[in-house]
Scaffold this motif. Structure first.
Motif: not given
Ligand code: NAP
Length: 307
Positions: A102-112, A268-278
């Protein structure tokens, strides 16, 4: 059908898992290829609040995972290979398995990031590395080069002096991006040498199948020299792991997820956290903070769907 799936098991994803689990959302964490994220590739973390004596990155991550599991978060290894965010529930494919949430949090980070040299690709794992913590041990008494001028380069170079006989930091400018304290620590280390205004044009020797030297070019004088070395550690930043969401979410020119109100994405309903958005702060504590916000935002959004 899941209430919330969290993609990524670094600091951001695991903090989101702790909050979502404590909100009884039964989160599923898709751990990704780099389980535990960048903290598992680092050594002592001295700036995470609550640890005046410092804490090892892998230990911090292990404890966060335990904390999430304690409150009921579930974990699945593997990566998301397909995503459909154009209609709800959202659909994901993880290692061939279809999932709905129903909802999604993308916190997939970043690679070298890599330099993009053919020799770098060929010699990866044969003297070229992106992780001093993982590979430093193999360079006991040997010479290594660290490429980059940020905190990672300073940290990796300092860490490598535990093993290596000498460490040369090669940076493309004469000014560092790293913080003053990290530069000072590297400069004070007798084993560390600095080569500035220089880029790595090639890594030798692909014929032998091992690293023997780097070919450096001074960007001001154009002079080309060879620096003998046994290993090359890349510390030139990271690329966000967002390829699977291209065309479905608003991304910036470098592929970072564009977020509003801290963690909201263009869907809507998709959120992002961490290095994937920062692209700016990129600290363990800011990643944890945004993971917390993403979980609370997802909880509120799910609640609003029912009312
Ligand atoms: P970064 O700050 O983006 O620095 C990357 C460095 O690599 C820069 O000096 C950059 O040069 C250089 N570079 C980039 N592409 C290059 C290329 N193609 N060829 C040659 N050089 C290249 O990345 P980072 O050092 O990984 O740090 C990322 C974030 O994590 C930062 O916010 C940092 O503060 C944080 N961090 C903190 C700690 C700590 O506090 N213990 C440790 C590690 C990282 P230019 O300067 O010329 O652009």
């Amino acid at each position: 059908m899941r209430n919330v799936i969290i993609i990524g098991s670094g600091c951001a994803g695991l903090t989101a898992a702790i909050y979502a689990a404590r909100a009884n959302l039964n989160p599923l964490v898709i751990e990704g290829w780099e389980t535990g994220g960048q903290l598992t590739l680092t050594t002592a973390v001295e700036n995470f609040p609550g640890f005046p004596e410092g804490v090892m990155g892998p230990e911090l991550i292990t404890r966060m995972k335990e904390q999430g599991a304690k409150f009921g978060a579930e974990f699945k290894s593997g990566s998301v290979t397909e995503a459909c965010l154009s209609s709800r529930p959202f659909k994901l494919k993880v290692e061939g398995e279809e999932m709905e949430t129903r909802s999604l949090i993308i916190a997939a980070g970043a690679s070298a990031q890599l330099l993009g040299l053919e020799s770098e690709k060929e010699l990866m794992g044969h003297g070229v590395s992106t992780c001093a913590t993982c590979d430093g041990y193999f360079y006991r008494g040997r010479k290594v080069v660290v490429v980059g001028g940020g905190d990672s380069a300073m940290e990796e170079a300092t860490f490598l002096t535990r093993f290596a006989a000498s460490v040369t930091i090669v940076h493309r400018r004469d000014q560092f991006r790293a913080s003053k304290i990290m530069i000072a620590r590297a400069r004070a280390n007798q084993k560390i040498k600095l080569v500035l205004d220089a880029v790595v044009d090639d890594i030798l020797d692909t014929k032998q199948g091992v690293v023997t030297a780097v070919r450096l070019r001074n960007v001001k004088s154009g002079e080309v020299t060879e620096l003998p070395t046994d290993g090359v550690f890349m510390a030139i930043g990271h690329r966000p792991n967002t390829e699977v969401f291209r065309g479905q979410l608003e991304l910036d020119r470098d592929g970072y997820i564009v977020s509003r109100a801290f963690v909201r994405t263009s869907v809507e309903g998709v959120f992002a956290a961490g290095d994937v958005q920062d692209r700016e702060w990129r600290q363990a504590v800011t990643a944890a903070g945004s993971g917390c916000a993403a979980a609370i935002a997802a909880e509120r959004w799910l609640e609003a769907q029912h009312s």
